[in-house]
Motif scaffolding. Structure first.
Motif, PDB file in Angstrom:
ATOM      1  N   SER A   1     -10.901   2.399  -0.927  1.00 14.05           N
ATOM      2  CA  SER A   1     -10.229   3.705  -0.926  1.00 14.05           C
ATOM      3  C   SER A   1     -10.611   4.539  -2.139  1.00 14.05           C
ATOM      4  CB  SER A   1      -8.710   3.513  -0.896  1.00 14.05           C
ATOM      5  OG  SER A   1      -8.252   2.950  -2.125  1.00 14.05           O
TER       6      SER A   1
ATOM      7  N   HIS B   1      -8.253  -1.358  -2.572  1.00  8.81           N
ATOM      8  CA  HIS B   1      -8.358  -0.499  -3.756  1.00  8.81           C
ATOM      9  C   HIS B   1      -9.781   0.014  -3.917  1.00  8.81           C
ATOM     10  CE1 HIS B   1      -7.293   1.113  -7.662  1.00  8.81           C
ATOM     11  NE2 HIS B   1      -8.317   0.468  -8.220  1.00  8.81           N
TER      12      HIS B   1
ATOM     13  N   MET C   1       0.827  -1.214   0.000  1.00 16.65           N
ATOM     14  CA  MET C   1       0.000   0.000   0.000  1.00 16.65           C
ATOM     15  C   MET C   1       0.856   1.257   0.000  1.00 16.65           C
ATOM     16  SD  MET C   1      -2.874  -1.316   2.720  1.00 16.65           S
ATOM     17  CE  MET C   1      -3.495   0.322   3.081  1.00 16.65           C
ATOM     18  N   THR C   2       2.102   1.160   0.484  1.00 14.61           N
ATOM     19  CA  THR C   2       2.983   2.332   0.539  1.00 14.61           C
ATOM     20  C   THR C   2       3.922   2.428  -0.657  1.00 14.61           C
ATOM     21  OG1 THR C   2       4.698   1.178   1.814  1.00 14.61           O
ATOM     22  CG2 THR C   2       2.931   2.264   3.055  1.00 14.61           C
TER      23      THR C   2
ATOM     24  N   GLN D   1      -7.696   5.060  -4.562  1.00 17.33           N
ATOM     25  CA  GLN D   1      -6.512   5.816  -4.141  1.00 17.33           C
ATOM     26  C   GLN D   1      -5.342   4.910  -3.758  1.00 17.33           C
ATOM     27  OE1 GLN D   1      -7.444   9.465  -1.627  1.00 17.33           O
ATOM     28  NE2 GLN D   1      -9.381   8.354  -1.420  1.00 17.33           N
ATOM     29  N   LEU D   2      -5.639   3.718  -3.291  1.00 22.86           N
ATOM     30  CA  LEU D   2      -4.588   2.798  -2.857  1.00 22.86           C
ATOM     31  C   LEU D   2      -4.534   1.576  -3.766  1.00 22.86           C
ATOM     32  CD1 LEU D   2      -5.163   2.878   0.995  1.00 22.86           C
ATOM     33  CD2 LEU D   2      -3.331   4.004  -0.273  1.00 22.86           C
TER      34      LEU D   2
END
Length: 333
Positions: free
Chosen positions: A105, A102, A72-73, A108-109
């Motif tokens: 969010s 996914h 995720m990062t 966004q992720l």
């Protein structure tokens, strides 16, 4: 072209991916000096260091959670779980987190995570180390599921999985690690969702996954004087290349689906259902046949193991039964 084992093809793909992208790292139990439960990560820690080939304690939930968070990062982790049975311990991380982040969010992720694990019987490893659980994760929206049977497919599909921004689960059958096939030395990807026709035929379509591909090919060879069998390996369950399967069935008008996983509730039933729901079903000469494992815990004894899953003789018998009758050319209305 050179011959390479399934194990070495996977090792080469991991090496190439790590060399090309420093965001790629490996995490799992005994993947460092020991080289992984089946030797796939041999030599990689010595080459890339402990920070990128990370040995972990025996906690599948924890190590999978670390991988999900790091993906995720922006990192691209590759998890190794020694046996597919142990995926049960990591199910919350995979099903409730990786598969849904996914969507939840709003895009966004991303979770560019690959999870490799060894499944299947044939080694006498018993009920807790021999299951075929690919059906479970194929049921979960947001996860992709891959089952390579050959060394060539293993390398190409692994590269495609690493490049994918979605979580991808790769089920490697334990008996496939020693199998040899032609594998290019250069980098290549096999797109997820593209089936492969392993043998062309005109009389019966035989859809087989994972180790059953080899049994299907052997069975097709044994009946070759009487029946022309087309053997198709889906290679990925999610996404499933149903178009290639339907094109073959439209030609042969007979189909058998064979998997090692337990027949009851297995992915073979999903393939059968998709064929049955298509227009091709109206032209079938025989009812679709499904072969799969017995609904029993996997035995340790070799003789009982063989009785628990389809064998070449099982497939040969089904092929002869399928080829008999059904010669009426009238379509079902």
């Amino acid at each position: 072209m050179r011959q390479l084992s399934y194990r070495d093809a996977l090792n080469e793909a991991l090496d190439e991916a790590m060399a090309a992208d420093e965001r790629v790292y490996l995490i799992g139990e005994d993947i460092g000096i020991y080289g992984g439960g089946f030797g796939v990560t041999q030599g990689l820690q010595a080459k890339y260091g402990k920070s990128r080939v990370r040995d972990t304690p025996i906690s599948e939930s924890a190590l999978t959670g670390v991988a999900v968070g790091s993906a995720m990062t922006g990192l691209r982790p590759i998890v190794e779980l020694q046996f597919s049975d142990f995926i049960t311990i990591a199910m919350d991380q995979l099903v409730n987190q990786a598969a849904k982040v996914h969507y939840m969010s709003g895009g966004q992720l991303k979770v560019p995570l690959v999870l490799r694990t060894a499944g299947g019987s044939g080694t006498g490893a018993g009920s807790q180390h021999s299951q075929s659980l690919e059906n479970w994760l194929a049921h979960i929206p947001g996860l992709k599921v891959v089952q390579p049977a050959t060394a060539y497919d293993a390398k190409g599909l692994l590269h495609a999985a690493i490049a994918d921004d979605n979580p991808v689960i790769i089920y490697e059958h334990k008996l496939c690690y020693q199998e040899m096939s032609q594998v290019p030395e250069s980098y290549y990807e096999i797109p997820l969702g593209v089936a492969d026709i392993k043998r062309e035929g005109t009389d019966v379509t035989l859809v087989a996954t994972s180790i059953m591909v080899y049994k299907a090919l052997e069975a097709a060879e044994q009946v070759a004087n009487d029946i022309s069998v087309e053997v198709i390996d889906p290679r990925t369950l999610v996404p499933l290349d149903i178009e290639t399967l339907l094109a073959s069935v439209a030609k042969t008008r007979r189909v058998i689906v064979v998997t090692e996983s337990v027949k009851r509730g297995g992915f073979g039933g999903e393939i059968v259902a998709q064929i049955a729901e298509s227009d091709v079903a109206r032209t079938l000469k025989q009812p679709i046949r499904r072969l799969g494992g017995e609904a029993v815990p996997m035995p340790v004894a070799a003789e009982l193991e063989q009785l628990a899953i389809p064998q070449v003789t099982t497939i040969v018998e089904a092929l002869y039964q399928m080829s008999q009758g059904g010669e009426d050319e009238h379509e079902v209305n």
